[in-house]
Design a protein around this motif. Structure first.
Motif, PDB file in Angstrom:
ATOM      1  N   ALA A 159       0.819  -1.218   0.000  1.00  0.00           N
ATOM      2  CA  ALA A 159       0.000   0.000   0.000  1.00  0.00           C
ATOM      3  C   ALA A 159       0.853   1.267   0.000  1.00  0.00           C
ATOM      4  O   ALA A 159       0.329   2.373  -0.124  1.00  0.00           O
ATOM      5  CB  ALA A 159      -0.929   0.009   1.206  1.00  0.00           C
ATOM      6  N   VAL A 160       2.176   1.105   0.124  1.00  0.00           N
ATOM      7  CA  VAL A 160       3.090   2.246   0.156  1.00  0.00           C
ATOM      8  C   VAL A 160       3.544   2.549  -1.266  1.00  0.00           C
ATOM      9  O   VAL A 160       4.135   1.709  -1.929  1.00  0.00           O
ATOM     10  CB  VAL A 160       4.299   1.957   1.076  1.00  0.00           C
ATOM     11  N   THR A 161       3.235   3.762  -1.718  1.00  0.00           N
ATOM     12  CA  THR A 161       3.545   4.131  -3.102  1.00  0.00           C
ATOM     13  C   THR A 161       4.897   4.817  -3.238  1.00  0.00           C
ATOM     14  O   THR A 161       5.475   4.837  -4.316  1.00  0.00           O
ATOM     15  CB  THR A 161       2.460   5.055  -3.674  1.00  0.00           C
ATOM     16  N   ALA A 162       5.393   5.395  -2.143  1.00  0.00           N
ATOM     17  CA  ALA A 162       6.696   6.071  -2.145  1.00  0.00           C
ATOM     18  C   ALA A 162       7.123   6.269  -0.701  1.00  0.00           C
ATOM     19  O   ALA A 162       6.281   6.323   0.198  1.00  0.00           O
ATOM     20  CB  ALA A 162       6.598   7.426  -2.840  1.00  0.00           C
ATOM     21  N   TYR A 163       8.432   6.359  -0.486  1.00  0.00           N
ATOM     22  CA  TYR A 163       8.926   6.673   0.846  1.00  0.00           C
ATOM     23  C   TYR A 163      10.317   7.256   0.741  1.00  0.00           C
ATOM     24  O   TYR A 163      11.001   7.098  -0.276  1.00  0.00           O
ATOM     25  CB  TYR A 163       8.891   5.470   1.791  1.00  0.00           C
ATOM     26  N   GLY A 164      10.688   7.948   1.790  1.00  0.00           N
ATOM     27  CA  GLY A 164      12.009   8.551   1.816  1.00  0.00           C
ATOM     28  C   GLY A 164      12.229   9.275   3.124  1.00  0.00           C
ATOM     29  O   GLY A 164      11.323   9.383   3.952  1.00  0.00           O
ATOM     30  N   PRO A 165      13.435   9.779   3.307  1.00  0.00           N
ATOM     31  CA  PRO A 165      13.755  10.484   4.551  1.00  0.00           C
ATOM     32  C   PRO A 165      12.997  11.806   4.639  1.00  0.00           C
ATOM     33  O   PRO A 165      12.649  12.403   3.620  1.00  0.00           O
ATOM     34  CB  PRO A 165      15.264  10.723   4.453  1.00  0.00           C
ATOM     35  N   VAL A 166      12.753  12.236   5.870  1.00  0.00           N
ATOM     36  CA  VAL A 166      12.128  13.536   6.078  1.00  0.00           C
ATOM     37  C   VAL A 166      13.120  14.606   5.649  1.00  0.00           C
ATOM     38  O   VAL A 166      14.245  14.653   6.144  1.00  0.00           O
ATOM     39  CB  VAL A 166      11.720  13.738   7.559  1.00  0.00           C
ATOM     40  N   GLU A 167      12.694  15.435   4.708  1.00  0.00           N
ATOM     41  CA  GLU A 167      13.498  16.548   4.220  1.00  0.00           C
ATOM     42  C   GLU A 167      12.608  17.766   4.109  1.00  0.00           C
ATOM     43  O   GLU A 167      11.417  17.643   3.810  1.00  0.00           O
ATOM     44  CB  GLU A 167      14.082  16.233   2.836  1.00  0.00           C
ATOM     45  N   LEU A 168      13.195  18.932   4.347  1.00  0.00           N
ATOM     46  CA  LEU A 168      12.438  20.167   4.223  1.00  0.00           C
ATOM     47  C   LEU A 168      12.703  20.810   2.878  1.00  0.00           C
ATOM     48  O   LEU A 168      13.836  20.820   2.391  1.00  0.00           O
ATOM     49  CB  LEU A 168      12.818  21.148   5.335  1.00  0.00           C
ATOM     50  N   GLY A 169      11.656  21.358   2.279  1.00  0.00           N
ATOM     51  CA  GLY A 169      11.792  22.086   1.028  1.00  0.00           C
ATOM     52  C   GLY A 169      12.252  23.506   1.297  1.00  0.00           C
ATOM     53  O   GLY A 169      12.424  23.922   2.454  1.00  0.00           O
ATOM     54  N   ASP A 170      12.431  24.276   0.243  1.00  0.00           N
ATOM     55  CA  ASP A 170      12.862  25.665   0.376  1.00  0.00           C
ATOM     56  C   ASP A 170      11.865  26.503   1.168  1.00  0.00           C
ATOM     57  O   ASP A 170      12.235  27.511   1.768  1.00  0.00           O
ATOM     58  CB  ASP A 170      13.073  26.291  -1.007  1.00  0.00           C
ATOM     59  N   ASP A 171      10.609  26.078   1.169  1.00  0.00           N
ATOM     60  CA  ASP A 171       9.566  26.803   1.893  1.00  0.00           C
ATOM     61  C   ASP A 171       9.505  26.420   3.374  1.00  0.00           C
ATOM     62  O   ASP A 171       8.675  26.924   4.127  1.00  0.00           O
ATOM     63  CB  ASP A 171       8.201  26.577   1.251  1.00  0.00           C
ATOM     64  N   GLY A 172      10.383  25.494   3.805  1.00  0.00           N
ATOM     65  CA  GLY A 172      10.416  25.076   5.196  1.00  0.00           C
ATOM     66  C   GLY A 172       9.431  23.973   5.526  1.00  0.00           C
ATOM     67  O   GLY A 172       9.392  23.493   6.658  1.00  0.00           O
TER      68      GLY A 172
END
Length: 115
Positions: free
Chosen positions: A94-107
């Motif tokens: 049921a998991v379509t994508a995963y990855g580490p928590v990262e912040l975008g330029d908008d925080g």
């Protein structure tokens, strides 16, 4: 609710368990509450700030709620907002994508993208 994708925040150990076992029964808080806590994209930043502050090595799994069908219940939580809860295990299928928590330029937290 109409959202078809929600997000589960996992520690590195929990993410490794999901990958290895193909299923995740839940974090300690999930097991205590009897369901797996998820957040919508709009709820995710507040969830991480409130429940995972100061933790490193976190991952986010995008969960296809349609795959889980009746196992998902939308229930009131923080401030009466409806949150998706999984009654049962979270299967890797049921998991379509995963990855580490990262912040975008908008925080804000960057959502994982299938790749």
């Amino acid at each position: 609710m109409t959202a078809s994708v929600a997000y589960k925040v996992l520690t590195a150990e929990q993410m490794a368990q999901l990958e290895a076992d193909g299923s995740f029964a839940g974090a300690p808080v999930d097991l205590a509450d009897g369901y797996i806590h998820l957040s919508t994209a709009d709820q995710l930043d507040e969830t991480v700030a409130k429940h995972f502050a100061g933790q490193s090595g976190l991952h986010i799994a995008a969960v296809d709620l349609d795959v889980l069908s009746d196992a998902v219940k939308w229930e009131p939580s923080r401030g009466g907002a409806l949150f998706p809860h999984i009654y049962g295990a979270l299967p890797l299928s049921a998991v379509t994508a995963y990855g580490p928590v990262e912040l975008g330029d908008d925080g804000r937290i960057r959502l994982p993208v299938a790749g």
